[in-house]
Scaffold this active site. Sequence first.
Site, PDB file in Angstrom:
ATOM      1  N   LEU A 110      16.963  21.313  20.895  1.00  0.00           N
ATOM      2  CA  LEU A 110      18.247  20.594  20.842  1.00  0.00           C
ATOM      3  C   LEU A 110      17.979  19.093  20.681  1.00  0.00           C
ATOM      4  CD1 LEU A 110      21.293  21.437  21.087  1.00  0.00           C
ATOM      5  CD2 LEU A 110      21.169  20.541  23.422  1.00  0.00           C
ATOM      6  N   ARG A 119      17.809  15.915  17.408  1.00  0.00           N
ATOM      7  CA  ARG A 119      18.796  15.311  16.493  1.00  0.00           C
ATOM      8  C   ARG A 119      19.453  16.392  15.632  1.00  0.00           C
ATOM      9  NH1 ARG A 119      14.353  11.017  16.163  1.00  0.00           N
ATOM     10  NH2 ARG A 119      13.227  12.824  15.423  1.00  0.00           N
ATOM     11  N   SER A 165      14.659  24.433  25.016  1.00  0.00           N
ATOM     12  CA  SER A 165      13.671  23.407  24.658  1.00  0.00           C
ATOM     13  C   SER A 165      12.766  23.256  25.882  1.00  0.00           C
ATOM     14  CB  SER A 165      14.357  22.087  24.291  1.00  0.00           C
ATOM     15  OG  SER A 165      15.111  21.634  25.376  1.00  0.00           O
ATOM     16  N   ARG A 166      11.730  22.395  25.766  1.00  0.00           N
ATOM     17  CA  ARG A 166      10.794  22.314  26.897  1.00  0.00           C
ATOM     18  C   ARG A 166      11.484  21.809  28.148  1.00  0.00           C
ATOM     19  NH1 ARG A 166       6.491  18.783  23.841  1.00  0.00           N
ATOM     20  NH2 ARG A 166       8.503  17.836  23.363  1.00  0.00           N
ATOM     21  N   ILE A 192      15.464  26.472   9.914  1.00  0.00           N
ATOM     22  CA  ILE A 192      15.432  25.228   9.126  1.00  0.00           C
ATOM     23  C   ILE A 192      14.346  24.300   9.692  1.00  0.00           C
ATOM     24  CG2 ILE A 192      17.805  25.265   8.239  1.00  0.00           C
ATOM     25  CD1 ILE A 192      16.818  23.188  11.274  1.00  0.00           C
ATOM     26  N   ARG A 252      10.212  24.816  10.500  1.00  0.00           N
ATOM     27  CA  ARG A 252       9.036  24.944   9.637  1.00  0.00           C
ATOM     28  C   ARG A 252       8.674  26.426   9.549  1.00  0.00           C
ATOM     29  NH1 ARG A 252       9.755  20.574   7.826  1.00  0.00           N
ATOM     30  NH2 ARG A 252       8.585  18.682   8.222  1.00  0.00           N
ATOM     31  N   GLU A 275       4.363  27.930   1.884  1.00  0.00           N
ATOM     32  CA  GLU A 275       5.196  27.470   0.763  1.00  0.00           C
ATOM     33  C   GLU A 275       4.328  27.016  -0.402  1.00  0.00           C
ATOM     34  OE1 GLU A 275       7.748  24.452   2.428  1.00  0.00           O
ATOM     35  OE2 GLU A 275       8.588  25.859   3.858  1.00  0.00           O
ATOM     36  N   HIS A 311      13.093  25.287   0.718  1.00  0.00           N
ATOM     37  CA  HIS A 311      12.895  24.092   1.559  1.00  0.00           C
ATOM     38  C   HIS A 311      13.722  22.906   1.036  1.00  0.00           C
ATOM     39  CE1 HIS A 311       9.862  21.922   4.391  1.00  0.00           C
ATOM     40  NE2 HIS A 311      11.059  21.357   4.442  1.00  0.00           N
TER      41      HIS A 311
HETATM   42  P1  NAP Z   1      13.840  15.870  17.320  1.00  0.00           P
HETATM   43  O1  NAP Z   1      15.051  15.010  17.410  1.00  0.00           O
HETATM   44  O2  NAP Z   1      12.541  15.319  17.787  1.00  0.00           O
HETATM   45  O3  NAP Z   1      14.177  17.217  18.123  1.00  0.00           O
HETATM   46  C1  NAP Z   1      13.244  18.162  18.400  1.00  0.00           C
HETATM   47  C2  NAP Z   1      13.727  19.037  19.553  1.00  0.00           C
HETATM   48  O4  NAP Z   1      12.791  20.105  19.718  1.00  0.00           O
HETATM   49  C3  NAP Z   1      13.841  18.317  20.882  1.00  0.00           C
HETATM   50  O5  NAP Z   1      15.037  18.671  21.471  1.00  0.00           O
HETATM   51  C4  NAP Z   1      12.670  18.841  21.706  1.00  0.00           C
HETATM   52  O6  NAP Z   1      13.073  18.929  23.075  1.00  0.00           O
HETATM   53  C5  NAP Z   1      12.464  20.220  21.097  1.00  0.00           C
HETATM   54  N1  NAP Z   1      11.071  20.672  21.241  1.00  0.00           N
HETATM   55  C6  NAP Z   1       9.936  19.988  21.084  1.00  0.00           C
HETATM   56  N2  NAP Z   1       8.876  20.756  21.366  1.00  0.00           N
HETATM   57  C7  NAP Z   1       9.375  21.959  21.710  1.00  0.00           C
HETATM   58  C8  NAP Z   1       8.781  23.165  22.144  1.00  0.00           C
HETATM   59  N3  NAP Z   1       7.460  23.261  22.303  1.00  0.00           N
HETATM   60  N4  NAP Z   1       9.579  24.205  22.400  1.00  0.00           N
HETATM   61  C9  NAP Z   1      10.926  24.099  22.274  1.00  0.00           C
HETATM   62  N5  NAP Z   1      11.548  22.980  21.901  1.00  0.00           N
HETATM   63  C10 NAP Z   1      10.765  21.914  21.610  1.00  0.00           C
HETATM   64  O7  NAP Z   1      13.590  16.345  15.835  1.00  0.00           O
HETATM   65  P2  NAP Z   1      14.657  16.564  14.657  1.00  0.00           P
HETATM   66  O8  NAP Z   1      14.892  15.296  13.934  1.00  0.00           O
HETATM   67  O9  NAP Z   1      15.830  17.284  15.225  1.00  0.00           O
HETATM   68  O10 NAP Z   1      13.807  17.516  13.692  1.00  0.00           O
HETATM   69  C11 NAP Z   1      13.371  18.791  14.153  1.00  0.00           C
HETATM   70  C12 NAP Z   1      12.482  19.461  13.135  1.00  0.00           C
HETATM   71  O11 NAP Z   1      13.230  19.905  12.025  1.00  0.00           O
HETATM   72  C13 NAP Z   1      11.398  18.577  12.499  1.00  0.00           C
HETATM   73  O12 NAP Z   1      10.265  18.421  13.331  1.00  0.00           O
HETATM   74  C14 NAP Z   1      11.077  19.306  11.220  1.00  0.00           C
HETATM   75  O13 NAP Z   1      10.001  20.188  11.388  1.00  0.00           O
HETATM   76  C15 NAP Z   1      12.349  20.100  10.926  1.00  0.00           C
HETATM   77  N6  NAP Z   1      12.991  19.613   9.693  1.00  0.00           N
HETATM   78  C16 NAP Z   1      13.170  20.480   8.655  1.00  0.00           C
HETATM   79  C17 NAP Z   1      13.776  20.030   7.490  1.00  0.00           C
HETATM   80  C18 NAP Z   1      14.022  20.956   6.328  1.00  0.00           C
HETATM   81  O14 NAP Z   1      14.107  20.473   5.204  1.00  0.00           O
HETATM   82  N7  NAP Z   1      14.170  22.238   6.540  1.00  0.00           N
HETATM   83  C19 NAP Z   1      14.172  18.700   7.372  1.00  0.00           C
HETATM   84  C20 NAP Z   1      13.987  17.859   8.448  1.00  0.00           C
HETATM   85  C21 NAP Z   1      13.386  18.320   9.616  1.00  0.00           C
HETATM   86  P3  NAP Z   1      11.991  18.935  24.267  1.00  0.00           P
HETATM   87  O15 NAP Z   1      11.177  17.693  24.071  1.00  0.00           O
HETATM   88  O16 NAP Z   1      12.809  18.936  25.522  1.00  0.00           O
HETATM   89  O17 NAP Z   1      11.220  20.183  24.129  1.00  0.00           O
END
Ligand code: NAP
Length: 317
Positions: A156, A158, A178-179, A234, A236, A265, A283
């Site tokens: 949870l 961004r 989440s953690r 969405i 990885r 990919e 992607h």
């Molecule tokens: P973010 O704001 O850093 O959010 C990541 C969330 O994941 C946090 O709530 C974090 O909470 C949780 N998390 C981290 N480690 C975890 C674990 N081991 N188990 C469970 N939850 C965990 O990142 P974001 O901007 O939302 O982006 C998230 C991901 O989306 C990116 O890292 C990227 O891989 C992917 N993405 C994909 C695309 C696409 O084109 N499909 C585009 C952009 C991004 P806690 O710290 O409390 O665990």
Amino acid sequence: MEAITVLQTNPINSYLEQELDKRFNLIRLWNFPADQKEDLFKEEENKRDIRAVVTNPVVPTDREFIDSLPGVEIVSSFSVGLDKIDLGYCKEKGIRVTNTPDVLTDDVADIAIGLILATLRRICESDRYVKAGLWKKGDFKLTTKFSGKKVGIIGLGRIGTAIAKRAEAFNCPISYYSRSQKPESKYKYFPSVVELASDCQILIVACPLTEETRHIINREVLDALGPKGFLINIGRGPHIDEPELVSALVEGRIAGAGLDVFENEPHVPEELFGLDNVVLLPHVGSGTVETRNAMADLVIGNLEAHFNKKPLLTPVV
Ligand code: NAP
């Protein structure tokens, strides 16, 4: 002032290249045939000249690559996910790392909702149905409703929060794993993925890829999601154990899947191609002109800030 040399690892975006060309001496690594690539890295002077790397999560920025560039000061990634960059090693070597958060959040959340609707309402299949002239022979089958279904989100952050906000507009009860529990969140927290999967009807992966989250979707989680449950990814590709997902889909142990990312990919398990309960995207989560331009501006803004000795816009390391 002599132009600063920036090495771009792979083709990413034409606007990015155009803007980098205006400001820097841009080396396009992919334009070097293998034998010349060796020359580029052999000459000590060449290697030291390269002060910045621009990359994305297609190419690994690992120890070996970092060691081949002794003059590098900053790695500016055209992505929010940093799973292909050895962050620990960059930190150790004093190399700054930046990414492109926030500017892509809306698009990725939009595509998650798009995948849910496409998968549950069989939008792609019904489009094919009309185009194949089948409508004249009979109505399309009934599908399943999205509004009101229980949505579970892994990560949870961004993007996860932006997905939750959108799903709320569809009257979906939201829960997450989440953690750590987010004290500011009104959504229900589950301390494990299995518990989250057992309780929801649509499970969405939106966390970063780390050693901890590799194959976070395994057989146990898929079975907890169950034959009426849908999986949306969405995040990885390596978040999912793909052979396990394929067998769960083929055997009807889950109801369907909407996937934007894959383990290897651009290779996608061919067993998925024949399944109508699966929607596959190449992607494209952040793939709009507006967002990709904003990401390019951020990549360049970070480089400019670094070389002008100003605070980085979106530092990671
Ligand atoms: P973010 O704001 O850093 O959010 C990541 C969330 O994941 C946090 O709530 C974090 O909470 C949780 N998390 C981290 N480690 C975890 C674990 N081991 N188990 C469970 N939850 C965990 O990142 P974001 O901007 O939302 O982006 C998230 C991901 O989306 C990116 O890292 C990227 O891989 C992917 N993405 C994909 C695309 C696409 O084109 N499909 C585009 C952009 C991004 P806690 O710290 O409390 O665990």
